[in-house]
Design an enzyme around this catalytic site. Sequence first.
Site, PDB file in Angstrom:
ATOM      1  N   ARG A 151      -9.037   4.021 -13.104  1.00 30.56           N
ATOM      2  CA  ARG A 151      -8.896   4.534 -11.743  1.00 30.56           C
ATOM      3  C   ARG A 151      -9.629   5.853 -11.495  1.00 30.56           C
ATOM      4  O   ARG A 151     -10.268   6.009 -10.449  1.00 30.56           O
ATOM      5  CB  ARG A 151      -7.419   4.671 -11.371  1.00 30.56           C
ATOM      6  CG  ARG A 151      -6.674   3.337 -11.304  1.00 30.56           C
ATOM      7  CD  ARG A 151      -5.254   3.506 -10.791  1.00 30.56           C
ATOM      8  NE  ARG A 151      -5.232   3.910  -9.397  1.00 30.56           N
ATOM      9  CZ  ARG A 151      -4.844   5.109  -8.977  1.00 30.56           C
ATOM     10  NH1 ARG A 151      -4.452   6.030  -9.852  1.00 30.56           N
ATOM     11  NH2 ARG A 151      -4.859   5.397  -7.691  1.00 30.56           N
ATOM     12  N   ARG A 193       2.376  -1.158  -6.511  1.00 34.13           N
ATOM     13  CA  ARG A 193       2.405   0.175  -7.102  1.00 34.13           C
ATOM     14  C   ARG A 193       3.767   0.841  -6.921  1.00 34.13           C
ATOM     15  O   ARG A 193       4.282   1.505  -7.825  1.00 34.13           O
ATOM     16  CB  ARG A 193       1.314   1.024  -6.427  1.00 34.13           C
ATOM     17  CG  ARG A 193       1.144   2.415  -6.979  1.00 34.13           C
ATOM     18  CD  ARG A 193       0.331   3.290  -6.022  1.00 34.13           C
ATOM     19  NE  ARG A 193      -0.739   2.589  -5.375  1.00 34.13           N
ATOM     20  CZ  ARG A 193      -1.995   2.572  -5.766  1.00 34.13           C
ATOM     21  NH1 ARG A 193      -2.339   3.257  -6.850  1.00 34.13           N
ATOM     22  NH2 ARG A 193      -2.915   1.913  -5.105  1.00 34.13           N
ATOM     23  N   GLY A 237       0.782  -1.227   0.000  1.00 31.31           N
ATOM     24  CA  GLY A 237       0.000   0.000   0.000  1.00 31.31           C
ATOM     25  C   GLY A 237       0.811   1.271   0.000  1.00 31.31           C
ATOM     26  O   GLY A 237       0.265   2.362   0.209  1.00 31.31           O
ATOM     27  N   GLU A 278       4.363  -6.489   0.767  1.00 33.86           N
ATOM     28  CA  GLU A 278       3.800  -6.769  -0.556  1.00 33.86           C
ATOM     29  C   GLU A 278       3.592  -5.492  -1.375  1.00 33.86           C
ATOM     30  O   GLU A 278       2.462  -5.123  -1.717  1.00 33.86           O
ATOM     31  CB  GLU A 278       2.468  -7.500  -0.408  1.00 33.86           C
ATOM     32  CG  GLU A 278       2.582  -8.867   0.232  1.00 33.86           C
ATOM     33  CD  GLU A 278       1.248  -9.444   0.672  1.00 33.86           C
ATOM     34  OE1 GLU A 278       1.224 -10.614   1.075  1.00 33.86           O
ATOM     35  OE2 GLU A 278       0.229  -8.715   0.619  1.00 33.86           O
ATOM     36  N   TYR A 298     -12.442   5.683  -8.432  1.00 37.19           N
ATOM     37  CA  TYR A 298     -12.341   6.380  -7.159  1.00 37.19           C
ATOM     38  C   TYR A 298     -11.704   7.753  -7.271  1.00 37.19           C
ATOM     39  O   TYR A 298     -10.981   8.189  -6.378  1.00 37.19           O
ATOM     40  CB  TYR A 298     -11.596   5.543  -6.105  1.00 37.19           C
ATOM     41  CG  TYR A 298     -10.545   4.601  -6.613  1.00 37.19           C
ATOM     42  CD1 TYR A 298     -10.802   3.230  -6.650  1.00 37.19           C
ATOM     43  CD2 TYR A 298      -9.316   5.045  -7.049  1.00 37.19           C
ATOM     44  CE1 TYR A 298      -9.839   2.343  -7.111  1.00 37.19           C
ATOM     45  CE2 TYR A 298      -8.358   4.166  -7.500  1.00 37.19           C
ATOM     46  CZ  TYR A 298      -8.638   2.808  -7.524  1.00 37.19           C
ATOM     47  OH  TYR A 298      -7.684   1.924  -7.978  1.00 37.19           O
ATOM     48  N   CYS A 314     -18.653   6.259 -23.858  1.00 41.89           N
ATOM     49  CA  CYS A 314     -19.993   6.834 -23.693  1.00 41.89           C
ATOM     50  C   CYS A 314     -20.363   6.982 -22.220  1.00 41.89           C
ATOM     51  O   CYS A 314     -21.380   6.437 -21.760  1.00 41.89           O
ATOM     52  CB  CYS A 314     -21.019   5.981 -24.424  1.00 41.89           C
ATOM     53  SG  CYS A 314     -20.779   5.966 -26.207  1.00 41.89           S
ATOM     54  N   GLU A 315     -19.519   7.678 -21.488  1.00 38.18           N
ATOM     55  CA  GLU A 315     -19.765   7.967 -20.076  1.00 38.18           C
ATOM     56  C   GLU A 315     -19.230   9.359 -19.784  1.00 38.18           C
ATOM     57  O   GLU A 315     -18.107   9.682 -20.172  1.00 38.18           O
ATOM     58  CB  GLU A 315     -19.022   6.963 -19.165  1.00 38.18           C
ATOM     59  CG  GLU A 315     -19.360   5.513 -19.380  1.00 38.18           C
ATOM     60  CD  GLU A 315     -20.675   5.118 -18.738  1.00 38.18           C
ATOM     61  OE1 GLU A 315     -21.145   5.851 -17.847  1.00 38.18           O
ATOM     62  OE2 GLU A 315     -21.210   4.074 -19.133  1.00 38.18           O
ATOM     63  N   TYR A 320      -2.102  -0.614 -12.010  1.00 37.25           N
ATOM     64  CA  TYR A 320      -3.569  -0.608 -11.991  1.00 37.25           C
ATOM     65  C   TYR A 320      -4.198   0.075 -13.204  1.00 37.25           C
ATOM     66  O   TYR A 320      -5.338   0.530 -13.132  1.00 37.25           O
ATOM     67  CB  TYR A 320      -4.090   0.021 -10.692  1.00 37.25           C
ATOM     68  CG  TYR A 320      -3.635  -0.743  -9.479  1.00 37.25           C
ATOM     69  CD1 TYR A 320      -4.159  -1.996  -9.196  1.00 37.25           C
ATOM     70  CD2 TYR A 320      -2.647  -0.236  -8.650  1.00 37.25           C
ATOM     71  CE1 TYR A 320      -3.718  -2.719  -8.110  1.00 37.25           C
ATOM     72  CE2 TYR A 320      -2.195  -0.941  -7.556  1.00 37.25           C
ATOM     73  CZ  TYR A 320      -2.730  -2.195  -7.283  1.00 37.25           C
ATOM     74  OH  TYR A 320      -2.286  -2.915  -6.214  1.00 37.25           O
TER      75      TYR A 320
END
Length: 484
Positions: free
Chosen positions: A360, A319, A274, A316, A364, A391-392, A421
């Site tokens: 991404r 990123r 993280g 772990e 969020y 189309c968003e 990601y």
Amino acid sequence: MSAASQSATTAPSWLRVPDDANALVEKVWPVSASRRDDGVLLVGGFPATTLADRFGTPLWVLDEDEVRAQARRTLDAFRAAAGLHGAQARVYYAGKAFLSTEVVRWVTDEGLAVDVCTGGELAVALAAGADPARLGFHGNNKSVAELEAAVAAGVGSIVIDSPVEIERLAAIVERRGVTQSVLLRVNSGVHAETHDFLATAHEDQKFGFTLTDAPAAVARIREVGGLSLVGLHCHIGSQIFGTTGFQESASRIVELHATLLDGGALPVLNLGGGFGIAYTSADDPTPIEELAIGIADAVARECEVRGIPMPNLAFEPGRAIVGRAGITLYEVGTTKPVSLDGGETRHYVSVDGGMSDNARPALYGADYSARIASRTSDADPVLVRVVGKHCESGDIVVDAEYLPGDVAPGDLLAVPATGAYCFSLANTYNYVPRPPVVALRGGEARVIVRGETIDDLLARDAGVDHTPGKRMDMPALSERSETT
């Protein structure tokens, strides 16, 4: 409209008008990134224009040397930090960030183990030749088939995530007559300062066991002769800066660890990953060496208070290994000034990718940066929103950035810090094929994941006539789209 006339209502508070809208913010871009005399972006020694001409756009680009260097740096940092307290450290590369056989080979060459979460990720790691004993297998809903495959392959450790999984593994190891090393995933209750979707250690969510429920799960695991409990696992979230959350989590997990020692040794404490990176000029990630020392010191301190030996540590990062090493190249298709209430203008810059190659921002609200990669400009900077072709209305690549006011169709645009990601979360919404991934090293640019074509997408459609010799004649969409 010049940047100076842009109102604060359209620009986020953290975003500052740059003195030079061509300048590369050092902490955001790959270490090898620079500009040629004519303004063309260079990454790993390669001109962005050359890469786009050869491989097309959109295009994911990874600097292999940077991935390898960051893997070595991270491993060295955690080994040194743990060694100060007489402990060892193992670093697993979190494959969910970006997984391909080549990337697995890079990180394992540099001494990292690999963390996988599904049968598909396990298959990729094994296909790359990774040592099964140096694989960790995560996941909140590992199927019986996936657990069977992991045990059969000889995976080094499986992180147990639910009571159901204990029983599934118990049946598998009994039937096979083998012993499988496992860890128990525990939620420390520490709420990481990150997006809610990225915080993974609070109690009311799908991963792991609460501190209250963990002892019973440990007791059950220890009843199963074929399961060897080697430690606890805790992951508090993703894209986290600073050590405060990790230190508080370590305190709670070490307390649980201490209470469980009467039932048997727990030689490993896995504190997950993280660790954040910079996506914009406002981000200030903590150096990995500082993180490593802060976390190891916290564990050592908590163990000393309780009079117990310090376990070996495991981490772990994903990123933090690949994120900064990647950029995405796009071609600008259209630009459009949109008048807003109050007389303001927002400049929309549409590119030939979008939420299909970077989900991404839509998932969020992730922020990114951008620069024109094919030239420099003396035009005043304007506030832009870089959007995709889907189309968003939420199909946003870069929500807010300052680019030269003459950004125009045909410009090559580069978005940095897309090594993690983006490929992993890619999709084919609106039947847009996924781009290729190109790795740069030693003067060579090579495809490590082939891009898709429309023919690839049609090949999965059972309603298409796939009789040999019969195919739908598709018009060429562009010269570039056929060079992947």
